[in-house]
Design a protein around this motif. Structure first.
Motif, PDB file in Angstrom:
ATOM      1  N   ARG A  93      28.370  24.356 -19.815  1.00  0.00           N
ATOM      2  CA  ARG A  93      29.139  23.455 -20.680  1.00  0.00           C
ATOM      3  C   ARG A  93      28.390  22.169 -21.007  1.00  0.00           C
ATOM      4  O   ARG A  93      28.780  21.455 -21.931  1.00  0.00           O
ATOM      5  CB  ARG A  93      30.491  23.124 -20.032  1.00  0.00           C
ATOM      6  CG  ARG A  93      31.469  24.281 -20.094  1.00  0.00           C
ATOM      7  CD  ARG A  93      32.880  23.833 -19.792  1.00  0.00           C
ATOM      8  NE  ARG A  93      33.780  24.973 -19.723  1.00  0.00           N
ATOM      9  CZ  ARG A  93      34.387  25.507 -20.780  1.00  0.00           C
ATOM     10  NH1 ARG A  93      34.201  25.017 -21.983  1.00  0.00           N
ATOM     11  NH2 ARG A  93      35.195  26.542 -20.620  1.00  0.00           N
ATOM     12  N   GLU A 107      29.331  27.148 -14.582  1.00  0.00           N
ATOM     13  CA  GLU A 107      30.151  26.718 -15.723  1.00  0.00           C
ATOM     14  C   GLU A 107      29.771  25.301 -16.156  1.00  0.00           C
ATOM     15  O   GLU A 107      29.688  25.007 -17.353  1.00  0.00           O
ATOM     16  CB  GLU A 107      31.647  26.806 -15.388  1.00  0.00           C
ATOM     17  CG  GLU A 107      32.498  26.270 -16.531  1.00  0.00           C
ATOM     18  CD  GLU A 107      33.764  27.056 -16.811  1.00  0.00           C
ATOM     19  OE1 GLU A 107      34.050  28.012 -16.082  1.00  0.00           O
ATOM     20  OE2 GLU A 107      34.464  26.685 -17.780  1.00  0.00           O
ATOM     21  N   GLU A 108      29.503  24.439 -15.181  1.00  0.00           N
ATOM     22  CA  GLU A 108      29.110  23.062 -15.525  1.00  0.00           C
ATOM     23  C   GLU A 108      27.776  23.071 -16.288  1.00  0.00           C
ATOM     24  O   GLU A 108      27.606  22.378 -17.297  1.00  0.00           O
ATOM     25  CB  GLU A 108      29.000  22.205 -14.256  1.00  0.00           C
ATOM     26  CG  GLU A 108      28.698  20.760 -14.574  1.00  0.00           C
ATOM     27  CD  GLU A 108      28.480  19.907 -13.337  1.00  0.00           C
ATOM     28  OE1 GLU A 108      28.831  20.348 -12.208  1.00  0.00           O
ATOM     29  OE2 GLU A 108      27.924  18.804 -13.499  1.00  0.00           O
ATOM     30  N   ARG A 148      44.750  27.480 -17.061  1.00  0.00           N
ATOM     31  CA  ARG A 148      44.207  27.738 -15.721  1.00  0.00           C
ATOM     32  C   ARG A 148      45.258  27.600 -14.627  1.00  0.00           C
ATOM     33  O   ARG A 148      45.207  28.272 -13.622  1.00  0.00           O
ATOM     34  CB  ARG A 148      43.074  26.761 -15.447  1.00  0.00           C
ATOM     35  CG  ARG A 148      41.850  27.199 -16.168  1.00  0.00           C
ATOM     36  CD  ARG A 148      40.660  26.434 -15.734  1.00  0.00           C
ATOM     37  NE  ARG A 148      39.630  26.771 -16.698  1.00  0.00           N
ATOM     38  CZ  ARG A 148      38.683  25.981 -17.093  1.00  0.00           C
ATOM     39  NH1 ARG A 148      38.566  24.781 -16.574  1.00  0.00           N
ATOM     40  NH2 ARG A 148      37.797  26.351 -17.967  1.00  0.00           N
TER      41      ARG A 148
END
Ligand SMILES: Cc1cc2nc3c(=O)[nH]c(=O)nc-3n(C[C@H](O)[C@H](O)[C@H](O)COP(=O)(O)O)c2cc1C
Length: 242
Positions: free
Chosen positions: A22, A18-19, A240
């Motif tokens: 993104r 995800e990092e 979340r």
């Protein structure tokens, strides 16, 4: 050379996916410091894990380091950027963010020969339907999807892997405005088409966050035009920590 640049080639990339997704963005200002072939091969191996139409595996990668070849690609890039950039700058004259991007594109064009490596994904034509005797016929969207769709998943894998390795990279097509001239500059046979040019090197600056529209602006549910999430990020619709 900072430690982070050494022995990276064989180490599994450990940045959370995800990092990487993104923060992967076009990094155009690159240092001239070398990038190992071993590291590039690692990234290409990861790129090549991507889906490919009919599992034909007809995507190949050209790594260009030779200054004379880079100079020829630099010329092609400058020709395209010279006209396209002028028009784009006119339309974007009141948009500081786009003008900053254009400054970076111009910087890359001015320093093209110093880029440590160009990675050029190329598709072999031979195994595709709309190819007759090495000539690609004008093809409908369906074939275009199979053709280009066999390259871009791998290209995106490459960009994400480069991000995770701390390298700067960007997806470009401007140097390919003339497939004929690009093929000549790269010494490619007529049955092989360059799909993109990815300049790769260690970044001069830092990766900033990627800026995109809220996901709700690009999602339609059940029928086009029904946009219940308009204006919302994913986090706003499914917190979340709820
Ligand atoms: C098909 C395609 C072609 C592109 N061609 C170029 C190009 O020739 N030169 C360039 O500097 N950037 C090129 N880009 C990069 C886009 O300009 C960039 O992804 C976009 O501005 C968003 O910025 P970001 O990647 O930093 O988030 C291309 C991107 C795509 C998807």
């Amino acid at each position: 050379m900072p430690d982070s640049k050494t022995n990276l080639s064989m180490r599994p990339l450990s940045m959370p996916i995800e990092e990487a997704m993104r923060t992967q963005r076009s990094i155009r200002r690159l240092l001239p410091d070398p990038v190992d072939d071993a590291l590039l091969l690692h990234l290409i191996e990861l790129a090549f894990q991507a889906p490919v139409g009919g599992n034909r595996q007809n995507l190949e990668f050209l790594i260009v380091r030779e200054r004379a070849v880079k100079a020829r690609m630099a010329r092609l890039n400058r020709v395209a950027w010279g006209s396209y950039g002028r028009i784009w700058r006119l339309f974007a004259r009141n948009d500081p963010k786009t003008l900053r991007t254009m400054d970076a594109v111009s910087w890359a064009a001015d320093h093209y020969e110093e880029i440590p490596a160009l990675v050029i994904p190329c598709l072999r034509w031979t195994s595709y339907g709309p190819i007759v005797s090495g000539v690609r016929l004008p093809f409908p969207d369906f074939y275009a999807a199979i053709y280009y769709g066999s390259a871009f998943p791998a290209i995106q894998n490459f960009l994400l892997a480069a991000r995770a390795a701390g390298l700067g990279a960007s997806l470009t097509v401007m140097p390919l405005w003339s497939t004929l001239l690009a093929r000549r500059a790269l010494g490619l046979p007529p049955w092989t088409s360059p799909i993109a040019v990815i300049p790769v090197g260690w970044p001069r600056g830092r990766y900033g966050p990627t800026t995109r529209k809220p996901v709700g602006d690009v999602v339609h549910v059940d029928r086009y035009g029904n946009r219940p999430y308009q204006g919302h990020d994913a986090e706003e619709t499914h917190p979340r920590n709820a």
